[in-house]
Motif scaffolding. Structure first.
Motif, short mmCIF file in Angstrom:
data_model
loop_
_atom_site.label_atom_id
_atom_site.label_comp_id
_atom_site.label_asym_id
_atom_site.label_seq_id
_atom_site.Cartn_x
_atom_site.Cartn_y
_atom_site.Cartn_z
N ARG A 165 -103.24 87.22 49.62
CA ARG A 165 -104.66 87.57 49.72
C ARG A 165 -105.19 88.12 48.39
O ARG A 165 -106.26 87.75 47.94
N ILE A 166 -104.40 88.98 47.73
CA ILE A 166 -104.83 89.59 46.46
C ILE A 166 -104.90 88.55 45.34
O ILE A 166 -105.88 88.48 44.60
N ALA A 167 -103.85 87.76 45.21
CA ALA A 167 -103.73 86.82 44.08
C ALA A 167 -104.44 85.50 44.34
O ALA A 167 -104.84 84.82 43.39
N GLY A 168 -104.54 85.10 45.59
CA GLY A 168 -105.06 83.77 45.91
C GLY A 168 -103.91 82.80 46.13
O GLY A 168 -102.79 83.03 45.67
N LYS A 169 -104.19 81.72 46.83
CA LYS A 169 -103.13 80.79 47.22
C LYS A 169 -102.40 80.16 46.04
O LYS A 169 -101.18 80.16 45.97
N GLY A 170 -103.15 79.61 45.10
CA GLY A 170 -102.52 78.93 43.96
C GLY A 170 -101.72 79.87 43.09
O GLY A 170 -100.59 79.56 42.70
N ARG A 171 -102.27 81.02 42.82
CA ARG A 171 -101.57 81.99 41.98
C ARG A 171 -100.33 82.53 42.70
O ARG A 171 -99.28 82.72 42.09
N PHE A 172 -100.45 82.76 44.00
CA PHE A 172 -99.30 83.24 44.78
C PHE A 172 -98.16 82.23 44.71
O PHE A 172 -97.01 82.60 44.46
N LEU A 173 -98.47 80.96 44.94
CA LEU A 173 -97.44 79.92 44.88
C LEU A 173 -96.82 79.86 43.50
O LEU A 173 -95.59 79.72 43.36
N THR A 174 -97.64 80.00 42.46
CA THR A 174 -97.13 80.00 41.09
C THR A 174 -96.17 81.16 40.87
O THR A 174 -95.08 80.98 40.30
N ILE A 175 -96.56 82.35 41.29
CA ILE A 175 -95.71 83.53 41.14
C ILE A 175 -94.37 83.30 41.83
O ILE A 175 -93.31 83.54 41.25
N TYR A 176 -94.43 82.81 43.05
CA TYR A 176 -93.22 82.61 43.86
C TYR A 176 -92.28 81.58 43.21
O TYR A 176 -91.10 81.85 43.00
N GLY A 228 -92.02 92.16 41.50
CA GLY A 228 -92.37 92.32 40.09
C GLY A 228 -93.86 92.22 39.86
O GLY A 228 -94.44 92.99 39.09
N TYR A 229 -94.50 91.28 40.56
CA TYR A 229 -95.95 91.13 40.42
C TYR A 229 -96.68 92.35 40.98
O TYR A 229 -97.65 92.82 40.39
N TYR A 230 -96.21 92.86 42.10
CA TYR A 230 -96.78 94.10 42.64
C TYR A 230 -96.67 95.24 41.62
O TYR A 230 -97.60 96.02 41.43
N LEU A 231 -95.51 95.34 40.97
CA LEU A 231 -95.32 96.39 39.96
C LEU A 231 -96.27 96.19 38.78
O LEU A 231 -96.77 97.17 38.20
N ALA A 232 -96.54 94.93 38.45
CA ALA A 232 -97.51 94.65 37.38
C ALA A 232 -98.92 95.08 37.82
O ALA A 232 -99.68 95.62 37.00
N ILE A 233 -99.25 94.88 39.08
CA ILE A 233 -100.54 95.35 39.59
C ILE A 233 -100.64 96.86 39.42
O ILE A 233 -101.66 97.39 38.96
N ILE A 234 -99.56 97.55 39.78
CA ILE A 234 -99.53 99.01 39.65
C ILE A 234 -99.69 99.43 38.19
O ILE A 234 -100.35 100.41 37.87
N SER A 235 -99.10 98.65 37.28
CA SER A 235 -99.16 98.98 35.85
C SER A 235 -100.51 98.66 35.22
O SER A 235 -100.99 99.42 34.38
N PHE A 236 -101.11 97.54 35.60
CA PHE A 236 -102.29 97.05 34.88
C PHE A 236 -103.60 97.07 35.66
O PHE A 236 -104.66 97.02 35.07
N ARG A 237 -103.51 97.11 37.00
CA ARG A 237 -104.72 97.10 37.84
C ARG A 237 -104.54 98.04 39.02
O ARG A 237 -104.53 97.61 40.17
N GLY A 249 -91.60 88.07 37.69
CA GLY A 249 -92.82 88.40 38.42
C GLY A 249 -93.66 89.43 37.68
O GLY A 249 -94.89 89.32 37.63
N TYR A 250 -92.99 90.40 37.09
CA TYR A 250 -93.71 91.42 36.33
C TYR A 250 -94.39 90.81 35.10
O TYR A 250 -95.55 91.10 34.80
N LEU A 251 -93.67 89.94 34.40
CA LEU A 251 -94.24 89.31 33.20
C LEU A 251 -95.41 88.39 33.55
O LEU A 251 -96.40 88.35 32.83
N ILE A 252 -95.28 87.66 34.65
CA ILE A 252 -96.39 86.81 35.10
C ILE A 252 -97.60 87.69 35.38
O ILE A 252 -98.73 87.39 34.98
N GLY A 253 -97.37 88.81 36.06
CA GLY A 253 -98.44 89.75 36.33
C GLY A 253 -99.05 90.31 35.07
O GLY A 253 -100.28 90.43 34.95
N ALA A 254 -98.20 90.67 34.11
CA ALA A 254 -98.70 91.21 32.84
C ALA A 254 -99.61 90.21 32.15
O ALA A 254 -100.67 90.58 31.61
#
Length: 194
Positions: free
Chosen positions: A90-101, A134-143, A184-189
């Protein structure tokens, strides 16, 4: 955020990517038990076997993400995906979520290929799931504003416990867990800084 209150039908409608990933995992698992198809065939053909990757079977960097060593392994990873995937979809969107995964899972498998011996064999979506952490941790770090303080604390706690458990349990692909998390963290960053 991480509690599920939707009906099955609503879950499928609200979180189609998470639903499709879980469906693929279940389908591949069930195919492994079709009587006329030897169970070993699916694992021999699609497992992450470093020696075969070295000989050019590069699909083995993707396909292990959808294979599991047993029902408990499948259940645990599916449960993790049901808990932590929907909010991120929901936060990232479908395409971005699939990419992260997928990118996290593939990066975890590449790291496994580069670090582990050629005889190493692995299956499982844990690297991809750690990529979500990792992406969640990037959210915590950057947003920080994207997550409440309580949810951010919960994510940090679960990530730390998951890392600790990685080193305490037998037969765990430690490399995939760690590099999935880092990926995941780097993708988020990269994505969240834009």
């Amino acid at each position: 955020m991480f509690t599920r209150t939707e009906s099955f039908k609503e879950f499928l409608r609200f979180y189609p990517i998470v639903s499709v990933i879980i469906f693929i995992n279940l389908l591949v698992f069930v195919i492994g038990y079709i009587p006329f198809l030897p169970r070993t065939w699916i694992y021999e053909t699609f497992s992450g076997v470093n020696l075969y990757v070295a000989h050019g079977e590069f699909w083995r960097l993707l396909t292990p993400i959808f294979l599991h060593s047993g029902f408990t392994h499948l259940l645990f990873n599916s449960f993790s995906l049901v808990l932590f995937g929907p909010a991120l979809e929901r936060i990232a969107g479908k395409g971005r979520f699939l990419t992260i995964y997928l990118v996290s899972g593939i990066a975890a498998n590449i790291a496994t290929f580069l670090i582990q011996p050629l005889t190493y064999i692995h299956v499982g979506s844990s690297g991809a799931i750690f990529g979500l952490f990792g992406y969640y941790l990037a959210i915590i770090s950057f947003r920080k504003s994207m997550l409440s303080r309580e949810n951010a604390q919960l994510v940090k706690t679960i990530a730390i416990l998951s890392i600790i458990m990685t080193f305490l349990q037998p037969n765990i692909n430690v490399t995939a867990h760690i590099f999935g998390l880092i990926s995941g963290y780097l993708i988020g960053a990269i994505l969240l800084k834009k």
